[in-house]
Design a protein around this motif. Structure first.
Motif, mmCIF file in Angstrom:
data_model
loop_
_atom_site.group_PDB
_atom_site.id
_atom_site.type_symbol
_atom_site.label_atom_id
_atom_site.label_comp_id
_atom_site.label_asym_id
_atom_site.label_seq_id
_atom_site.Cartn_x
_atom_site.Cartn_y
_atom_site.Cartn_z
ATOM 1 N N LEU A 99 32.384 3.238 -45.820
ATOM 2 C CA LEU A 99 33.024 4.280 -46.624
ATOM 3 C C LEU A 99 32.992 5.624 -45.911
ATOM 4 O O LEU A 99 33.965 6.380 -45.951
ATOM 5 N N TRP A 100 31.873 5.930 -45.254
ATOM 6 C CA TRP A 100 31.749 7.200 -44.527
ATOM 7 C C TRP A 100 32.811 7.303 -43.422
ATOM 8 O O TRP A 100 33.500 8.324 -43.292
ATOM 9 N N SER A 101 32.921 6.249 -42.626
ATOM 10 C CA SER A 101 33.868 6.270 -41.511
ATOM 11 C C SER A 101 35.307 6.367 -42.001
ATOM 12 O O SER A 101 36.117 7.125 -41.468
ATOM 13 N N TYR A 102 35.633 5.613 -43.049
ATOM 14 C CA TYR A 102 36.998 5.618 -43.574
ATOM 15 C C TYR A 102 37.354 6.999 -44.122
ATOM 16 O O TYR A 102 38.431 7.537 -43.848
ATOM 17 N N ALA A 103 36.441 7.583 -44.884
ATOM 18 C CA ALA A 103 36.700 8.895 -45.473
ATOM 19 C C ALA A 103 36.762 9.977 -44.400
ATOM 20 O O ALA A 103 37.591 10.889 -44.466
ATOM 21 N N ARG A 104 35.902 9.886 -43.409
ATOM 22 C CA ARG A 104 35.886 10.895 -42.338
ATOM 23 C C ARG A 104 37.165 10.826 -41.507
ATOM 24 O O ARG A 104 37.753 11.847 -41.152
ATOM 25 N N THR A 105 37.610 9.615 -41.218
ATOM 26 C CA THR A 105 38.819 9.439 -40.416
ATOM 27 C C THR A 105 40.046 10.015 -41.099
ATOM 28 O O THR A 105 40.904 10.633 -40.466
ATOM 29 N N HIS A 106 40.115 9.850 -42.421
ATOM 30 C CA HIS A 106 41.324 10.230 -43.154
ATOM 31 C C HIS A 106 41.151 11.492 -44.001
ATOM 32 O O HIS A 106 42.061 11.846 -44.757
ATOM 33 N N GLY A 107 40.011 12.170 -43.880
ATOM 34 C CA GLY A 107 39.798 13.408 -44.614
ATOM 35 C C GLY A 107 39.716 13.222 -46.120
ATOM 36 O O GLY A 107 40.267 14.023 -46.883
ATOM 37 N N LEU A 108 39.002 12.197 -46.573
ATOM 38 C CA LEU A 108 38.908 11.874 -47.988
ATOM 39 C C LEU A 108 37.582 12.371 -48.571
ATOM 40 O O LEU A 108 36.614 12.577 -47.842
ATOM 41 N N HIS A 109 37.545 12.551 -49.903
ATOM 42 C CA HIS A 109 36.409 13.210 -50.542
ATOM 43 C C HIS A 109 35.705 12.378 -51.601
ATOM 44 O O HIS A 109 34.606 12.741 -52.015
ATOM 45 N N ASN A 110 36.321 11.312 -52.105
ATOM 46 C CA ASN A 110 35.750 10.585 -53.232
ATOM 47 C C ASN A 110 36.453 9.235 -53.379
ATOM 48 O O ASN A 110 37.366 8.914 -52.609
ATOM 49 N N SER A 112 38.500 8.111 -55.720
ATOM 50 C CA SER A 112 39.921 8.159 -56.094
ATOM 51 C C SER A 112 40.784 8.468 -54.870
ATOM 52 O O SER A 112 41.890 7.930 -54.722
ATOM 53 N N ASP A 113 40.270 9.316 -53.975
ATOM 54 C CA ASP A 113 40.942 9.580 -52.693
ATOM 55 C C ASP A 113 41.098 8.303 -51.880
ATOM 56 O O ASP A 113 42.149 8.018 -51.296
ATOM 57 N N ILE A 114 40.002 7.550 -51.797
ATOM 58 C CA ILE A 114 39.991 6.333 -50.987
ATOM 59 C C ILE A 114 41.029 5.343 -51.491
ATOM 60 O O ILE A 114 41.793 4.765 -50.705
ATOM 61 N N VAL A 115 41.082 5.139 -52.811
ATOM 62 C CA VAL A 115 42.041 4.195 -53.385
ATOM 63 C C VAL A 115 43.470 4.695 -53.185
ATOM 64 O O VAL A 115 44.368 3.909 -52.812
ATOM 65 N N ALA A 116 43.714 5.979 -53.421
ATOM 66 C CA ALA A 116 45.056 6.530 -53.254
ATOM 67 C C ALA A 116 45.547 6.357 -51.823
ATOM 68 O O ALA A 116 46.716 6.012 -51.586
ATOM 69 N N HIS A 117 44.662 6.572 -50.853
ATOM 70 C CA HIS A 117 45.068 6.430 -49.449
ATOM 71 C C HIS A 117 45.255 4.974 -49.067
ATOM 72 O O HIS A 117 46.240 4.617 -48.417
ATOM 73 N N ARG A 118 44.319 4.116 -49.477
ATOM 74 C CA ARG A 118 44.399 2.699 -49.090
ATOM 75 C C ARG A 118 45.702 2.058 -49.557
ATOM 76 O O ARG A 118 46.346 1.303 -48.833
ATOM 77 N N PHE A 119 46.125 2.356 -50.796
ATOM 78 C CA PHE A 119 47.319 1.731 -51.344
ATOM 79 C C PHE A 119 48.559 2.614 -51.226
ATOM 80 O O PHE A 119 49.627 2.227 -51.718
ATOM 81 N N ALA A 120 48.411 3.770 -50.554
ATOM 82 C CA ALA A 120 49.529 4.718 -50.425
ATOM 83 C C ALA A 120 50.161 4.981 -51.794
ATOM 84 O O ALA A 120 51.382 4.991 -51.953
ATOM 85 N N ALA A 121 49.300 5.178 -52.807
ATOM 86 C CA ALA A 121 49.755 5.314 -54.194
ATOM 87 C C ALA A 121 48.946 6.412 -54.890
ATOM 88 O O ALA A 121 47.872 6.126 -55.443
ATOM 89 N N PRO A 122 49.420 7.650 -54.872
ATOM 90 C CA PRO A 122 48.692 8.736 -55.547
ATOM 91 C C PRO A 122 48.433 8.449 -57.021
ATOM 92 O O PRO A 122 47.392 8.833 -57.560
ATOM 93 N N TRP A 123 49.375 7.751 -57.670
ATOM 94 C CA TRP A 123 49.181 7.440 -59.087
ATOM 95 C C TRP A 123 47.957 6.559 -59.303
ATOM 96 O O TRP A 123 47.262 6.663 -60.325
ATOM 97 N N PHE A 124 47.686 5.664 -58.333
ATOM 98 C CA PHE A 124 46.533 4.776 -58.449
ATOM 99 C C PHE A 124 45.239 5.586 -58.331
ATOM 100 O O PHE A 124 44.257 5.340 -59.036
ATOM 101 N N GLY A 125 45.251 6.577 -57.458
ATOM 102 C CA GLY A 125 44.090 7.461 -57.353
ATOM 103 C C GLY A 125 43.832 8.189 -58.659
ATOM 104 O O GLY A 125 42.680 8.370 -59.073
ATOM 105 N N ALA A 126 44.904 8.616 -59.332
ATOM 106 C CA ALA A 126 44.757 9.299 -60.623
ATOM 107 C C ALA A 126 44.166 8.351 -61.670
ATOM 108 O O ALA A 126 43.328 8.757 -62.486
ATOM 109 N N VAL A 127 44.595 7.091 -61.658
ATOM 110 C CA VAL A 127 44.043 6.109 -62.596
ATOM 111 C C VAL A 127 42.544 5.935 -62.364
ATOM 112 O O VAL A 127 41.749 5.898 -63.314
ATOM 113 N N ILE A 128 42.152 5.834 -61.107
ATOM 114 C CA ILE A 128 40.736 5.691 -60.781
ATOM 115 C C ILE A 128 39.952 6.914 -61.238
ATOM 116 O O ILE A 128 38.837 6.806 -61.772
ATOM 117 N N ALA A 129 40.516 8.115 -61.053
ATOM 118 C CA ALA A 129 39.838 9.345 -61.476
ATOM 119 C C ALA A 129 39.600 9.347 -62.977
ATOM 120 O O ALA A 129 38.514 9.722 -63.456
#
Length: 497
Positions: A99-110, A112-129
């Motif tokens: 998780l550390w490496s993935y977030a550091r590589t892509h500038g992610l913070h939490n 919901s960020d990780i899910v939104a980036h992985r699936f290229a779906a901001p709406w999915f990140g909002a659902v997770i939040a």
């Protein structure tokens, strides 16, 4: 105010002032508007700060109130906490660096960020939040309530519950809004020092003062309270071996994707810091044996308690010197304040990044939005504490079981290219729906098994089935790459932590 109360409250006040001072001092010399600096400590925390921060998240007011209260009522089944934390820390040796490496590589913070980036779906990140907020918010209220009980007890009733609730909220909000995750880590140094010292004192004081020694205490337990030393214990036949194992496994795995733990992962300056942290953290959990044992000691010292959560403090508040009681109260209060601050921070960051700050027009104000939601989350929990002090008790049961349903989307999806957003969402819907059904129909545990684990099994079944039926073709850059999790980053210069 009696002389003892004046001494106890004065000692408590000094530690609360020190807490605010440490939290505010942590912000000095840091970037004023950088969200990463506020939400994940600038990704620069070394082993000591990471260790005390993540230890602080595992040692909360539950350790002073809930663990002792649980063993007072249910016996040794309370050691499931030690079991699941040990499992979680073992798993975090592998998961944390991913998780550390993935977030550091892509500038992610939490998460919901990780899910939104992985699936290229901001709406999915909002659902997770949104879902994570539902599952984390009860913890804020429970920590505020825990501090209220601790402070009211050790001040001999001078500080009422209502004022103690407000103090917990204000102190947590002030330093987390000013200094973010780093402030919580700095305060955790003070908190963990107090926790270790005070538990050692109490562990010596109670057996010697009330029983004449450990031998007499253990003899009375084995001869008079034998049911408390076995599973399922004296009160609830559902809390047997199957429940113990299934709860330890479920909570241990969920520990690695719980938003507050992920914040600790992402704040580390290297993956090797997380590996070392995972090796050291289990030793800290030995402390949890103390309140579990002393909770059972309270069966003899304070029998018939209406509120079992008062078991530990009921034994020490009558005969212990007022100044020492104030120190123990400060440790208990800080065990509420530090987790409260981090819980509010992760809710704020998820909403600031994935909901309110997801639009290009608001993206530049993500830190301000995150801080606003952090404040709002605390206010909501505080109001609920005053208005409906037991309204979230049932919901708190959902926290780990509900958070478990996010595991496939947050973690497994990083390693499985074919998982689609459709499959992940459907799995979450089934899992969360089952958790609510089990809990609110009083079927948890279900035939002695933790209902959250059964819901997660159904979640995974649906996710795998839909993925095999309609797989995604996820680009490589959306996945966690094993070659990123080597020790190369530890040979590069990094900011001091």
């Amino acid at each position: 105010m009696s002389a003892d109360a004046a001494v106890s409250v004065s000692v408590l006040g000094l530690f609360m002032a020190a807490t605010l001072g440490l939290g505010i001092a942590a912000a000095r010399g840091r970037s004023g508007r950088d969200l990463a600096d506020w939400s994940v400590g600038g990704r620069s925390m070394g082993l000591v700060l990471t260790l005390v921060l993540m230890a602080g998240e595992t040692y909360t007011s539950f350790s002073y109130l809930g663990a002792a209260g649980w063993s007072y009522t249910h016996g040794l089944s309370g050691l499931y906490v030690v079991a699941y934390l040990s499992i979680g820390m073992t798993v975090s040796y592998l998961v944390g660096p991913v998780l550390w490496s993935y977030a550091r590589t892509h500038g992610l913070h939490n998460i919901s960020d990780i899910v939104a980036h992985r699936f290229a779906a901001p709406w999915f990140g909002a659902v997770i939040a949104v879902l994570a907020t539902v599952f984390v918010l009860p913890y804020i209220q429970l920590q505020i309530t825990g501090m209220g009980v601790v402070v009211a007890t050790v001040s001999y009733g001078t500080i009422g519950l209502s004022l103690a609730y407000l103090l917990a909220f204000l102190i947590s909000e002030v330093f987390v809004l000013v200094s973010g995750l780093r402030g919580s880590a700095w305060v955790s140094v003070l908190k963990d020092s107090l926790v270790v010292v005070t538990l050692a004192v109490v562990f010596v004081y109670v057996p010697l003062h009330h029983f004449g020694g450990y031998g007499d205490l253990l003899h009375r337990l084995t001869t008079e309270r034998g049911a408390w030393l076995t599973l399922p214990g004296p009160a609830d036949k559902a809390l047997g071996l199957s429940w113990f194992i299934s709860t330890a496994v479920l909570n241990g795995v969920v520990y690695t994707v719980f938003p507050t733990q992920v914040a600790g992962f992402l704040g580390a300056r290297s993956a090797q810091v997380l590996r070392r942290n995972a090796m050291l953290m289990p030793f800290y959990q030995v402390l949890l044996f103390v309140p579990v044992l002393l909770g059972m000691a309270a069966l003899f010292v304070a029998p018939g308690l209406g509120d079992s959560n008062l078991a530990l403090f009921e034994m020490i508040s009558k005969d212990m010197p007022a100044w020492l009681l104030g120190v123990i109260g400060a440790a208990g209060a800080l065990s509420s304040i530090v987790p409260t601050a981090v819980f509010m921070l992760v809710i704020g960051t998820m909403w600031g990044r994935s909901v309110l700050g997801a639009h290009p027009r608001t993206a530049a104000r993500q830190r301000e939005l995150s801080q606003a939601v952090t404040l709002l989350a605390g206010v909501v929990a505080l109001v609920m504490t005053y208005a409906f002090p037991t309204a979230l008790v049932r919901l708190s049961v959902l926290s780990y079981e509900g958070m478990a349903q996010l595991l496939p989307a947050v973690l497994i999806a990083l390693l499985w290219r074919r998982m689609s957003a459709l499959a992940a969402v459907a799995g979450i819907a089934v899992g969360v729906g089952l958790v609510f059904w089990f809990v609110f129909t009083d079927r948890d545990p279900f035939h002695g098994v933790n209902a959250g684990l059964l819901a997660l099994a159904a979640n995974l079944l649906v996710t795998v089935a839909l993925t095999l039926w309609r797989p995604a073709d996820t680009p490589d850059e959306r996945l966690a790459r094993p070659e990123e999790h080597t020790h190369e980053e530890d040979r590069a210069p990094a900011p001091s932590g």
